[in-house]
Design a protein around this motif. Structure first.
Motif, short mmCIF file in Angstrom:
data_model
loop_
_atom_site.label_atom_id
_atom_site.label_comp_id
_atom_site.label_asym_id
_atom_site.label_seq_id
_atom_site.Cartn_x
_atom_site.Cartn_y
_atom_site.Cartn_z
N SER A 219 34.74 33.65 36.55
CA SER A 219 34.03 33.96 37.79
C SER A 219 34.97 34.33 38.93
N GLN A 220 36.25 33.98 38.80
CA GLN A 220 37.21 34.29 39.85
C GLN A 220 37.74 35.73 39.77
N HIS A 221 37.39 36.46 38.71
CA HIS A 221 38.00 37.77 38.50
C HIS A 221 37.20 38.91 39.12
N THR A 222 37.94 40.00 39.41
CA THR A 222 37.31 41.17 40.02
C THR A 222 36.83 42.18 38.98
N GLU A 223 37.43 42.19 37.79
CA GLU A 223 37.04 43.13 36.74
C GLU A 223 36.97 42.39 35.41
N VAL A 224 35.78 42.39 34.81
CA VAL A 224 35.58 41.78 33.49
C VAL A 224 34.79 42.76 32.63
N TYR A 225 35.29 43.00 31.41
CA TYR A 225 34.62 43.90 30.46
C TYR A 225 34.26 43.12 29.20
N PHE A 226 33.13 43.49 28.60
CA PHE A 226 32.75 42.96 27.30
C PHE A 226 33.14 43.99 26.25
N VAL A 227 33.94 43.58 25.26
CA VAL A 227 34.37 44.49 24.20
C VAL A 227 33.76 44.01 22.88
N TYR A 228 32.85 44.84 22.34
CA TYR A 228 32.26 44.53 21.04
C TYR A 228 33.17 45.09 19.96
N ASN A 229 33.91 44.18 19.30
CA ASN A 229 34.82 44.57 18.23
C ASN A 229 34.09 44.38 16.90
N LYS A 230 33.47 45.46 16.43
CA LYS A 230 32.65 45.36 15.23
C LYS A 230 33.52 45.06 14.02
N ARG A 231 33.08 44.07 13.24
CA ARG A 231 33.83 43.68 12.04
C ARG A 231 33.54 44.67 10.92
N TYR B 12 43.59 37.90 45.69
CA TYR B 12 42.87 37.40 46.87
C TYR B 12 41.53 36.80 46.47
N ARG B 13 40.87 37.46 45.54
CA ARG B 13 39.57 36.92 45.11
C ARG B 13 39.73 35.54 44.47
N LYS B 14 40.79 35.35 43.69
CA LYS B 14 41.01 34.04 43.06
C LYS B 14 41.14 32.95 44.11
N ILE B 15 41.85 33.27 45.20
CA ILE B 15 41.99 32.29 46.29
C ILE B 15 40.62 32.05 46.93
N ALA B 16 39.89 33.15 47.17
CA ALA B 16 38.56 33.01 47.78
C ALA B 16 37.63 32.20 46.89
N VAL B 17 37.71 32.43 45.58
CA VAL B 17 36.85 31.68 44.65
C VAL B 17 37.24 30.20 44.62
N ALA B 18 38.55 29.92 44.68
CA ALA B 18 39.00 28.52 44.71
C ALA B 18 38.44 27.81 45.95
N ILE B 19 38.52 28.52 47.09
CA ILE B 19 37.95 27.94 48.32
C ILE B 19 36.44 27.83 48.18
N GLY B 20 35.82 28.87 47.60
CA GLY B 20 34.38 28.84 47.40
C GLY B 20 33.96 27.71 46.48
N HIS B 21 34.79 27.44 45.47
CA HIS B 21 34.49 26.31 44.56
C HIS B 21 34.55 24.99 45.32
N ALA B 22 35.54 24.86 46.20
CA ALA B 22 35.62 23.65 47.03
C ALA B 22 34.40 23.55 47.92
N GLN B 23 33.99 24.70 48.47
CA GLN B 23 32.79 24.72 49.33
C GLN B 23 31.56 24.33 48.52
N GLU B 24 31.47 24.80 47.28
CA GLU B 24 30.34 24.42 46.43
C GLU B 24 30.36 22.93 46.11
N ASN B 25 31.57 22.40 45.89
CA ASN B 25 31.68 20.96 45.64
C ASN B 25 31.19 20.16 46.85
#
Length: 752
Positions: A343-355, A460-473
């Motif tokens: 959740s802390q990342h700015t870019e996440v991709y799903f890769v379907y590696n067909k067997r 920067y987003r990771k720092i913001a998410v860490a602070i956001g996680h503290a805020q959620e706590n």
């Protein structure tokens, strides 16, 4: 302008520290100040967790090299895909490895050629020896055969000698003539014997010569065999040495074959993070190969967390065209792990590696319509989990691609490579149909484009998410406090309603008791006076008796008033204490329930030892004492005398009635009438006095009840104060998180 990386984490932590220290409004109220300080102390757990998170980010953050993490399920093919990309993207260590593979392969070919020559030479030596040995053995066989023949002939001649010798002897003995004649003219037998003996000598000579020739042939065979053995030993030694060299070269080439990082099907094959550096048109980037998240995660969790914190882009690799699953009460699901890790990342991709393990599975379309629909569902679910950080899916098949480009040596890959090429025609077709080449080209161009901006945005987003996680706590804590406060307030409202009801009941009971006591006063005094009047007393006696009975009735009424009011106040006190007891018991249960049920995945100490603001028991006792003092203030005898004096004139006026002096019946009726009038007058005054006194009870009663309520509401005020501090902390951290996230959107620090 962004802050420099060296300053960023320290600055953010300083801001958070200042934020927490500044919580709470300025106040001179020591109790409120103490509560604010308690709330800040309880924030320390969240603060420490945030501090630890920022320290981790600072330690693991990568600011110079664009880093891509391959993350996903165990046995999803992450390492297979990375190995293929290492080859396609010419990763330096892979280039060096493949050069060594080529060199080892050439050395093996050279050694195999030499071995083949030695083996051919050994074969020639064996053939040559076999020919010579056959020739010598033939000579030996001939010699042996000749010796046997000569020996047989010799034995025959010896037999002749043995036969002829007795015959000659007998002929010589038969007559003197024959005896003498045998010396001058040998007999036929003698001649045959001479021939036989000569033949024996000749045969023995031939046998001896043949034996010598046999010995020579045998020696020749021994010499040939010795020469063969020596040649065999030399060649065999050369072959053995070459076989050892080839064995070593086989082991050596295995060091440089492709696919070594690929799992063999065992769970948790990858337990450390593999790191591979690439360069394309002066653009440098790194790929991280993470352990699987569905094996024994406890042994690799630190490796995964550190790599995730370091990466700027994450590929979630899956071997199934299906959404990740939710967990249950017993275990965390893949969805929860993805949310926690990514959740802390700015870019996440799903890769379907067909067997694809069989060549017939590899088609140009690669995936079916059902799989396409499933991937749309994957996109929907991951978009909800990761929001705008999710960038969509990619489809490929890494295993055939690796077979198409890999160097393998006498292993399962080598066998499968031959099978795929045999059925599909060429390596180029396999690579194209696998779609890995397209993925590789996209990765090294579009994905790494503007990598400097992506690095800063991600960090920067990771720092913001860490602070956001503290805020959620903190939000979670605040919700708990808010829920607790609502329950306490509801209980307070119920208790206050009971206090009001008991207060109203007290006034009603006091009023009823006053009515009863006045009634008792009237009945007793009337009964006594009527009894005396019926005795036909004169006016003076009537007056004296009335005063006497009046005083007795007043005293009895005073005693009844005091006893009755005390009983009512005792019941009131018991009722109030019962309400307080139930309230405090329920409040303590709520607090204990909060303390026991408020479980968080971060360090937090629930409420402990909320002290009361004062002694409720003392407050109730003071309330009852004050009310009792007001009520019983009019039980003073002096007050009763003043009431009694008001009826004296009426009694005297009865005595002035002359007619009553002569008519006893009339006098008795007048006395009873005067008695009733005076009693009613006194009762009215007593009732009025009681009502006034009961009215006077209201204010101290309400004031005392409010004091009890205030004492009981202290814990609510405490929780409310804590609640407000946490609300403020949540708001400020949320704002700080947003500001850091926005700062990450700006242009990078320094030159791009």
């Amino acid at each position: 302008m962004k802050r420099a990386p060296a300053e960023l984490y320290t600055n953010v932590m300083n801001e958070v520290t200042f934020l927490i220290e500044s919580l709470g409004e300025k106040t001179d109220d020591k109790e409120v100040l103490e509560q604010q300080n308690q709330a800040k102390k309880k924030l320390n757990g969240v603060y420490k967790e945030l501090q630890s998170s920022l320290e981790h980010l600072e330690k693991n953050a990568e600011w110079d090299v664009f880093t891509i993490a391959f993350y996903g399920e165990t046995n999803a093919g992450k390492s297979t895909l990375i190995e293929t990309l290492r080859i396609l993207l010419s990763e330096p260590t892979k280039i060096a490895e493949r050069k060594k593979y080529l060199s080892s392969s050439q050395a093996i070919n050279h050694s195999e050629n030499r071995l083949r020559k030695f083996e051919e030479g050994l074969s020639q030596i064996n053939i040559s020896f076999q020919i010579k040995a056959e020739q010598v053995n033939e000579k030996l066989e001939n010699a042996v055969s000749q010796i046997r023949k000569l020996i047989a002939e010799s034995e025959l001649e010896h037999w002749k000698v043995d036969i002829l010798d007795p015959l000659i002897y007998e002929k010589r003995r038969s007559s003197l003539y024959n005896f003498i004649l045998s010396f001058f003219n040998p007999m036929y037998e003698q001649k045959e014997m001479i021939k036989a003996k000569e033949c024996i000598v000749q045969l023995e000579t031939e046998i001896s010569n043949t034996k010598q020739a046999l010995d020579q042939t045998q020696q020749e065979l021994i010499e040939i065999n010795e020469k063969w053995q020596k040649k065999i030993e030399v060649v065999s030694l050369n072959i053995s040495e070459l076989q050892e060299i080839l064995s070593n070269e086989d082991r050596e080439i295995l060091k440089y074959t492709d696919g070594k990082i690929v799992g063999d099907g065992r769970s948790d094959y990858t337990q450390t993070v593999g790191e591979y550096t690439f360069s394309y048109e002066s653009q440098k980037f790194v790929i991280l190969d993470l352990p699987g998240i569905e094996g024994r995660e406890e042994i690799v969790i630190n490796e995964i967390n550190d790599a995730i914190e370091r990466a700027h882009v994450v590929f979630y690799i899956s071997g199934k065209a299906a959404p990740p699953q939710n967990g249950d009460v017993k275990s965390e699901g893949t969805i929860e792990k993805i949310k926690r890790h990514l959740s802390q990342h700015t870019e996440v991709y799903f890769v379907y590696n067909k067997r694809v393990k069989n060549p017939i599975q590899l088609k140009k379309s690669l995936i079916s319509e059902d799989e396409k629909m499933a991937l749309k569902e994957v996109d929907d679910i991951l978009s909800k989990v990761l929001s705008e950080q999710y960038e969509g899916h990619k489809v490929l098949s890494a295993y055939p691609a690796l077979l198409s480009v890999g160097n393998f040596w006498k292993d399962r890959f080598c066998r499968n490579q031959e099978k795929f090429i045999e059925q599909l025609g060429s390596k180029e077709i396999i690579l194209e149909d696998s779609r890995v080449k397209y993925f590789s080209d996209w990765l090294r161009t579009s994905l790494v484009d503007e990598s400097k901006s992506k690095i800063f945005k991600s960090n920067y987003r990771k720092i913001a998410v860490a602070i956001g996680h503290a805020q959620e706590n903190i939000s979670e804590i605040q919700k708990q406090f808010n829920s607790l406060e609502k329950k306490l307030k509801l209980n307070e409202k119920y208790a206050n309603r009971q206090f009001d009801e008991e207060s109203n009941m007290l006034i009603q009971n006091l009023d009823n008791e006053a009515i009863k006591i006045v009634g008792n006063f009237k009945n007793r005094l009337r009964k006594k006076m009527y009894a005396e009047i019926d005795e036909e007393i004169d006016t003076d006696s009537f007056k004296a008796m009335f005063v006497k009975e009046r005083d007795i009735a007043i005293e009895i009424t005073r005693q009844q008033l005091e006893a009755g009011m005390k009983d009512i106040l005792k019941e009131f006190e018991e009722a109030i204490n019962e309400i307080v007891s139930k309230n405090e018991r329920y409040t303590d249960e709520l607090l204990q329930s909060f303390e026991g049920s408020a479980k968080f995945d971060f360090e937090f100490e629930p409420i402990f030892n909320i002290k009361s603001s004062g002694s409720i028991t003392g407050t109730i006792a003071s309330l009852v004492t004050g009310v009792m003092g007001v009520i019983l203030s009019f039980s003073n005898p002096v007050g009763w005398i003043m009431v009694a004096l008001a009826v004296v004139g009426m009694i005297i006026s009865v005595g002035k009635n002359i007619l009553g002096f002569f008519n006893h019946g009339y006098r008795s009726s007048q006395q009873k009438k005067a008695t009733d009038e005076n009693i009613e007058h006194m009762a009215n005054q007593l009732s009025e006095s009681f009502r006034d006194s009961i009215k006077d009870v209201h204010d101290p009663l309400m004031k005392g009840i409010e004091g009890v309520k205030d004492n009981l509401s202290f814990k609510i005020k405490y929780v409310n104060s804590m609640n407000l501090v946490f609300q403020e902390a949540e708001r400020k951290l949320k704002k700080l998180s947003w500001e850091i996230d926005q700062e990450g959107m700006d242009k990078p620090y320094g030159n791009d």
